[in-house]
Design a protein around this motif. Structure first.
Motif, short mmCIF file in Angstrom:
data_model
loop_
_atom_site.label_atom_id
_atom_site.label_comp_id
_atom_site.label_asym_id
_atom_site.label_seq_id
_atom_site.Cartn_x
_atom_site.Cartn_y
_atom_site.Cartn_z
N VAL A 89 0.43 -0.01 -6.23
CA VAL A 89 1.26 0.86 -5.38
C VAL A 89 2.66 0.30 -5.26
O VAL A 89 3.66 1.04 -5.38
CB VAL A 89 0.61 1.03 -4.00
CG1 VAL A 89 1.58 1.74 -3.04
CG2 VAL A 89 -0.68 1.82 -4.11
N LYS A 90 2.78 -1.01 -5.03
CA LYS A 90 4.09 -1.64 -4.89
C LYS A 90 4.90 -1.55 -6.17
O LYS A 90 6.14 -1.54 -6.13
CB LYS A 90 3.91 -3.10 -4.48
CG LYS A 90 3.44 -3.27 -3.04
CD LYS A 90 3.28 -4.74 -2.69
CE LYS A 90 2.87 -4.91 -1.24
NZ LYS A 90 2.68 -6.35 -0.89
N GLN A 91 4.24 -1.50 -7.32
CA GLN A 91 4.93 -1.39 -8.60
C GLN A 91 5.10 0.06 -9.06
O GLN A 91 5.50 0.30 -10.19
CB GLN A 91 4.15 -2.18 -9.66
CG GLN A 91 4.09 -3.68 -9.40
CD GLN A 91 3.27 -4.41 -10.45
OE1 GLN A 91 3.34 -4.11 -11.64
NE2 GLN A 91 2.49 -5.39 -10.02
N ASP A 92 4.80 1.01 -8.17
CA ASP A 92 4.94 2.44 -8.47
C ASP A 92 4.12 2.85 -9.69
O ASP A 92 4.51 3.74 -10.46
CB ASP A 92 6.43 2.82 -8.70
CG ASP A 92 7.25 2.69 -7.44
OD1 ASP A 92 6.71 2.99 -6.35
OD2 ASP A 92 8.42 2.29 -7.53
N MET A 93 2.94 2.24 -9.85
CA MET A 93 2.06 2.59 -10.96
C MET A 93 1.14 3.77 -10.61
O MET A 93 0.55 4.38 -11.50
CB MET A 93 1.21 1.38 -11.36
CG MET A 93 2.01 0.21 -11.92
SD MET A 93 1.01 -1.31 -12.09
CE MET A 93 -0.20 -0.79 -13.31
N ILE A 94 1.01 4.05 -9.33
CA ILE A 94 0.05 5.04 -8.86
C ILE A 94 0.73 6.38 -8.61
O ILE A 94 1.80 6.44 -8.00
CB ILE A 94 -0.65 4.57 -7.57
CG1 ILE A 94 -1.46 3.30 -7.84
CG2 ILE A 94 -1.55 5.66 -7.00
CD1 ILE A 94 -2.62 3.49 -8.79
N GLU A 95 0.10 7.44 -9.08
CA GLU A 95 0.51 8.80 -8.73
C GLU A 95 -0.63 9.44 -7.95
O GLU A 95 -1.80 9.07 -8.12
CB GLU A 95 0.82 9.61 -9.99
CG GLU A 95 2.02 9.10 -10.76
CD GLU A 95 2.34 9.97 -11.96
OE1 GLU A 95 1.50 10.85 -12.28
OE2 GLU A 95 3.40 9.77 -12.57
N TYR A 96 -0.29 10.41 -7.11
CA TYR A 96 -1.29 10.99 -6.23
C TYR A 96 -1.41 12.49 -6.46
O TYR A 96 -0.41 13.20 -6.63
CB TYR A 96 -0.93 10.73 -4.76
CG TYR A 96 -0.90 9.27 -4.40
CD1 TYR A 96 -2.08 8.59 -4.10
CD2 TYR A 96 0.30 8.56 -4.36
CE1 TYR A 96 -2.06 7.23 -3.77
CE2 TYR A 96 0.33 7.22 -4.02
CZ TYR A 96 -0.86 6.56 -3.73
OH TYR A 96 -0.84 5.24 -3.41
N LEU A 97 -2.66 12.94 -6.48
CA LEU A 97 -2.93 14.37 -6.47
C LEU A 97 -3.15 14.79 -5.02
O LEU A 97 -3.86 14.11 -4.27
CB LEU A 97 -4.18 14.69 -7.29
CG LEU A 97 -4.12 14.40 -8.79
CD1 LEU A 97 -5.44 14.79 -9.45
CD2 LEU A 97 -2.96 15.13 -9.45
N ARG A 98 -2.52 15.89 -4.64
CA ARG A 98 -2.60 16.35 -3.25
C ARG A 98 -3.14 17.77 -3.19
O ARG A 98 -2.99 18.54 -4.14
CB ARG A 98 -1.21 16.29 -2.59
CG ARG A 98 -0.60 14.88 -2.58
CD ARG A 98 0.81 14.88 -2.01
NE ARG A 98 1.42 13.56 -2.09
CZ ARG A 98 1.36 12.65 -1.11
NH1 ARG A 98 0.70 12.96 0.01
NH2 ARG A 98 1.92 11.47 -1.24
N ASP A 99 -3.77 18.08 -2.07
CA ASP A 99 -4.24 19.45 -1.88
C ASP A 99 -3.11 20.33 -1.37
O ASP A 99 -1.95 19.88 -1.27
CB ASP A 99 -5.45 19.49 -0.94
CG ASP A 99 -5.13 18.98 0.46
OD1 ASP A 99 -3.93 18.91 0.82
OD2 ASP A 99 -6.08 18.68 1.20
N SER A 100 -3.43 21.58 -1.07
CA SER A 100 -2.39 22.53 -0.65
C SER A 100 -1.75 22.16 0.68
O SER A 100 -0.65 22.63 1.00
CB SER A 100 -2.99 23.93 -0.55
OG SER A 100 -4.05 23.96 0.40
#
Length: 325
Positions: free
Chosen positions: A192-203
């Motif tokens: 997370v700190k290295q901006d490696m993670i992307e997130y899927l979000r609901d509506s």
């Protein structure tokens, strides 16, 4: 015999209406879909043996060049052949009982045995995950000891995108087979700190899934490799095969009239027979069906041997960091 005692019970008129308090232990990796139920493994788990041979067809050798056609009827083309290999699967015979004294249930004004019944499924899921994590550590340790670590990359003190990419490409042009990644919470924090993670979000904007390069990332604090090290595991589809057997009495309630110094007691027993088989690896440990291995023994390098070519094995790993033993 360990059983529910008065000190274990919150005495309340409404105890039976309260939701059980879940353990903080997570089972995300087990529930991530990397385990495939197999009818073949179901049959093996029901055969009453401690270990069983599983035969499989090896892929056709692409290194063999095709014949060049010509018009000579006497020029016979060279033939290839399909070959079989085999691996051993270990059947696990497990059981667990929980006891409740009648006096404890009476003074609690509730049904502690019902609570035990309600939680047994979660208990077994957590046990399966211990075996899964043990097998994950065991096959990686075996790979390091027996195959020169050709499935593993060492990331040093902290995780990095380069280490993850290098680990995936230990499978060469089969690197796209990996469908999910399991990481320790400390590793997730680093990602997370290295901006490696992307997130899927609901509506509604709520996060429903963390991903890395489009692959689901599941966090589980069982993912340690050894004292001082974290293990990040790449899984392909069908990474683990799973099968269930049929215990003679899968569930049994034992009445103990003399328990509780004559006050009476009950013990609820559940029994499980199952196989959890990492794809491409053969069990090398004990064959004694009366001595099912523990999850710790599943993590021993000497108990596994890779029998598939590297590119056919849906595992890769990154070892990193300084974990608390």
């Amino acid at each position: 015999m360990a059983s529910t005692q008065l000190s274990d019970i919150f005495v309340s008129d409404y105890y039976g209406t309260l939701e059980p308090v879940n353990s903080p232990e997570k089972t995300a990796v087990f529930e991530s879909g990397i385990i495939t139920r197999s009818a073949t493994l179901d049959d093996i788990a029901k055969n009453g043996q401690g270990t069983s041979e599983i035969s499989y067809w090896q892929d056709l050798d692409a290194e063999e060049a095709p014949n060049i056609s010509n018009d000579d009827p006497d020029d016979q083309g060279e033939l290839g052949k399909a070959e079989q290999g085999s691996m051993r699967a270990r059947t696990l015979y497990l059981n667990k009982g929980y006891g409740v004294s009648d006096l404890a249930a009476e003074l609690a004004n509730s049904e502690p045995m019902q609570h035990i019944r309600n939680r047994f499924g979660t208990y077994w899921t957590r046990q399966w995950q211990r075996y899964l994590m043990g097998a994950g550590r065991g096959i990686i340790a075996a790979n390091i000891a027996q195959n020169g670590g050709d499935m593993v990359k060492d990331s040093g003190a902290s995780i990095s995108a380069n280490a993850f990419q290098d680990a995936a490409f230990t499978a060469g042009d089969a690197a796209d087979m990996f469908a999910a990644i399991g990481v320790h919470s400390v590793v997730m924090n680093q990602m997370v700190k290295q901006d490696m993670i992307e997130y899927l979000r609901d509506s509604q904007g709520k996060i429903i899934l963390a991903t890395y390069l489009g692959k689901p990332v599941f966090m589980d604090d069982a993912l340690t490799y050894a004292p001082g090290q974290y293990l990040s595991l790449f899984f392909g589809q069908g990474a683990f095969g799973y099968g269930e057997g049929d215990p003679t009495k899968p569930v049994e309630l034992e009445r103990k009239p003399g328990g509780g110094n004559g006050g009476g007691a009950e013990v609820l027993w559940e029994r499980k027979t199952f196989i959890l088989q990492p794809a491409g690896f053969s069990w090398q440990g004990s064959e004694n069906r009366n001595l099912s291995p523990t999850a710790v023994q599943y993590a021993a390098a000497a108990n596994w041997k890779r029998v598939f070519d590297r590119k056919q094995v849906p595992f890769a790993a990154v070892i990193s960091g300084t974990a608390t033993p």
